[in-house]
Design an enzyme around this catalytic site. Structure first.
Site, PDB file in Angstrom:
ATOM      1  N   GLY A 139       0.806  -1.041  -0.007  1.00 15.23           N
ATOM      2  CA  GLY A 139      -0.111   0.086  -0.112  1.00 15.23           C
ATOM      3  C   GLY A 139       0.781   1.270   0.207  1.00 15.23           C
ATOM      4  O   GLY A 139       0.295   2.441   0.670  1.00 15.23           O
TER       5      GLY A 139
ATOM      6  N   GLY B  88      -0.660   4.836  -0.955  1.00 13.66           N
ATOM      7  CA  GLY B  88      -1.732   5.697  -0.091  1.00 13.66           C
ATOM      8  C   GLY B  88      -1.257   6.551   0.522  1.00 13.66           C
ATOM      9  O   GLY B  88      -0.259   7.015   0.443  1.00 13.66           O
ATOM     10  N   GLN B  89      -2.284   7.323   1.224  1.00 15.08           N
ATOM     11  CA  GLN B  89      -1.842   8.634   1.979  1.00 15.08           C
ATOM     12  C   GLN B  89      -0.721   8.372   2.967  1.00 15.08           C
ATOM     13  O   GLN B  89       0.293   9.159   2.945  1.00 15.08           O
ATOM     14  CB  GLN B  89      -3.154   9.119   2.647  1.00 15.08           C
ATOM     15  CG  GLN B  89      -2.838  10.366   3.512  1.00 15.08           C
ATOM     16  CD  GLN B  89      -3.875  10.793   4.427  1.00 15.08           C
ATOM     17  OE1 GLN B  89      -4.536  10.093   4.893  1.00 15.08           O
ATOM     18  NE2 GLN B  89      -3.685  11.952   4.868  1.00 15.08           N
ATOM     19  N   LEU B  90      -0.810   7.250   3.645  1.00 19.28           N
ATOM     20  CA  LEU B  90       0.312   6.893   4.787  1.00 19.28           C
ATOM     21  C   LEU B  90       1.470   6.336   4.136  1.00 19.28           C
ATOM     22  O   LEU B  90       2.576   6.952   4.355  1.00 19.28           O
ATOM     23  CB  LEU B  90      -0.205   6.182   5.655  1.00 19.28           C
ATOM     24  CG  LEU B  90       0.788   5.658   6.842  1.00 19.28           C
ATOM     25  CD1 LEU B  90       1.107   6.590   7.776  1.00 19.28           C
ATOM     26  CD2 LEU B  90       0.180   4.388   7.789  1.00 19.28           C
TER      27      LEU B  90
ATOM     28  N   ASP C  49       2.627  -1.884  -4.307  1.00 18.02           N
ATOM     29  CA  ASP C  49       1.188  -1.504  -4.160  1.00 18.02           C
ATOM     30  C   ASP C  49       0.461  -2.234  -5.445  1.00 18.02           C
ATOM     31  O   ASP C  49       1.095  -2.794  -6.535  1.00 18.02           O
ATOM     32  CB  ASP C  49       1.024  -0.012  -4.424  1.00 18.02           C
ATOM     33  CG  ASP C  49      -0.371   0.427  -3.563  1.00 18.02           C
ATOM     34  OD1 ASP C  49      -0.458   1.449  -3.126  1.00 18.02           O
ATOM     35  OD2 ASP C  49      -1.538  -0.074  -3.679  1.00 18.02           O
TER      36      ASP C  49
ATOM     37  N   ASP D 242      -0.076  -7.597  -5.688  1.00 21.91           N
ATOM     38  CA  ASP D 242      -1.582  -7.863  -4.947  1.00 21.91           C
ATOM     39  C   ASP D 242      -1.378  -8.716  -3.640  1.00 21.91           C
ATOM     40  O   ASP D 242      -1.008  -9.843  -3.628  1.00 21.91           O
ATOM     41  CB  ASP D 242      -2.335  -8.743  -6.189  1.00 21.91           C
ATOM     42  CG  ASP D 242      -3.689  -8.852  -5.454  1.00 21.91           C
ATOM     43  OD1 ASP D 242      -4.323  -9.314  -6.275  1.00 21.91           O
ATOM     44  OD2 ASP D 242      -3.821  -8.520  -4.357  1.00 21.91           O
TER      45      ASP D 242
ATOM     46  N   TYR E  91     -14.391  -1.766   8.687  1.00 24.24           N
ATOM     47  CA  TYR E  91     -13.011  -1.251   8.904  1.00 24.24           C
ATOM     48  C   TYR E  91     -12.670  -1.504  10.041  1.00 24.24           C
ATOM     49  O   TYR E  91     -11.293  -1.893  10.601  1.00 24.24           O
ATOM     50  CB  TYR E  91     -13.060   0.353   8.388  1.00 24.24           C
ATOM     51  CG  TYR E  91     -11.594   0.699   8.410  1.00 24.24           C
ATOM     52  CD1 TYR E  91     -11.543   2.131   9.615  1.00 24.24           C
ATOM     53  CD2 TYR E  91     -10.598   0.694   7.744  1.00 24.24           C
ATOM     54  CE1 TYR E  91     -10.392   2.632   9.668  1.00 24.24           C
ATOM     55  CE2 TYR E  91      -9.443   1.176   7.962  1.00 24.24           C
ATOM     56  CZ  TYR E  91      -9.298   2.088   8.776  1.00 24.24           C
ATOM     57  OH  TYR E  91      -8.265   2.905   9.112  1.00 24.24           O
TER      58      TYR E  91
ATOM     59  N   LYS F 111      -9.762  -3.825  12.044  1.00 29.02           N
ATOM     60  CA  LYS F 111      -8.600  -3.231  12.728  1.00 29.02           C
ATOM     61  C   LYS F 111      -8.255  -4.025  13.919  1.00 29.02           C
ATOM     62  O   LYS F 111      -7.505  -4.371  14.424  1.00 29.02           O
ATOM     63  CB  LYS F 111      -8.669  -1.790  12.840  1.00 29.02           C
ATOM     64  CG  LYS F 111      -8.533  -1.067  11.503  1.00 29.02           C
ATOM     65  CD  LYS F 111      -7.093  -1.630  10.874  1.00 29.02           C
ATOM     66  CE  LYS F 111      -6.776  -0.578   9.552  1.00 29.02           C
ATOM     67  NZ  LYS F 111      -5.583  -1.236   8.943  1.00 29.02           N
TER      68      LYS F 111
END
Ligand code: VAH
Length: 317
Positions: A7, A10-12, A33, A48, A138, A142
């Protein structure tokens, strides 16, 4: 040290990949990613994470020693297809844990979230040990992730560590599919002199964190000696604010900013999360200390986005 990031776009992931390259070296990081949109100054691969064989091969051939598993569907988008979200968020983390176990990767980072808490946590400063009663897929994924991290630590002697991130605010890239994304989008609208339509009520307060602090906390947690770690999931926060509070702070620099409040389905998700977190265990165990409050974060975001705007204007002049 050879770090695999899933990932990474992504933003992070965008900010963390750069930070890990700067801290270690570009030969120490493999950024992956599902789709490669750009390249980092390190090995960048399409991967993936739902494919265990593919993941196992990358871990083995690159002799990975640490994995940062960031790939996941966030809260708001996750509610649109609950079963697909559950399957994707959990199968990818299982694959990461198994690929780590099979290749003797000792350290794994799993991004947890304030979404592990439920509405019963909303009327106080939520302690690290408050009951986890999530009401989004979500959030449930977590909680499950934290529990599986604990299982692999106990059963296989691995060292899986988790941070319960609040809403993350950054200038490097847009978040995608989250409930706290408004706190990034409002800056982009303000810089462009446009009105901002907010999908949360103006008084909906949530814990937030500037990305520089999130990166610092992540690296500090992963660098901490194992004996300092007293739990799998750590609360952290930099500040707590509502849409009207951040709008007021932005107006100190851009007085004309107009915000229209038009709550949508994300309001219900936001109201199921804490107002603010008690992050004392992170401070005591590994020296967590945020640098950015609302004022400093706002000034930094406006400065960085204005810089990007000027650079883009120059590039397209
Ligand atoms: C989301 N940004 O909104 C993420 C985060 C605390 C929220 O987990 O889903």
């Amino acid at each position: 040290m050879k770090i695999l990031i899933t990932g990474a776009f992504g933003q992070l992931g965008t900010a963390l990949t750069e930070a890990l390259i700067n801290k270690y070296s570009n030969n120490s990081v493999v950024a992956t990613d599902l789709h490669i949109r750009d390249t980092f100054d390190c090995e960048t691969l399409e991967l993936d994470a739902t494919n265990l064989e593919a993941l196992d091969e990358v871990v083995r051939t690159h002799q990975i020693t640490q994995i940062y598993h960031l790939a996941a569907v966030l809260s708001a988008k996750g509610e649109l297809e609950p079963l697909k979200t559950w399957d994707l968020n959990n199968s990818t983390f299982f694959n990461v844990l198994e690929a780590a176990r099979l290749n003797d990767v000792r350290k794994v980072f799993f991004p947890s979230s304030i979404a592990v808490f439920g509405a019963d946590a909303r009327n106080q400063i939520t302690s690290n040990d408050f009951p986890l009663n999530p009401t989004t897929v979500y959030g449930i994924s977590k909680v499950a992730g934290e529990q599986w991290a604990n299982y692999y630590n106990i059963k296989y002697g691995m060292d899986v560590r988790c941070l319960r991130y609040p809403g993350l605010i950054s200038y490097q890239s847009f978040p995608g599919g989250g409930t706290t994304d408004y706190a990034v989008d409002i800056f982009h609208k303000a810089i462009k002199g446009e009105d901002f339509e907010c999908y949360l009520r103006k008084d909906t307060q949530l814990p937030m964190l500037y990305m520089d602090d999130a990166i610092d906390a992540t690296i500090r947690l992963m660098d901490a000696p194992k004996k300092a770690i007293t739990r799998v999931g750590y609360n952290i926060q930099g500040m707590s604010f509502s849409p009207e509070m951040i709008a007021e702070e932005i107006r100190k620099n851009i007085p004309k900013l107009t915000v229209v409040y038009n709550p949508d389905n994300r309001q219900k998700i936001a109201e199921s999360w804490p107002v603010a977190l008690d992050d004392t265990p992170a401070r005591m165990d590994w020296g967590w200390e945020p640098e950015y409050d609302l004022k400093r974060m706002t000034e930094e975001m406006l400065y960085r986005l204005d810089q990007k705007k000027r650079t883009n204007a120059f590039m397209h002049a």
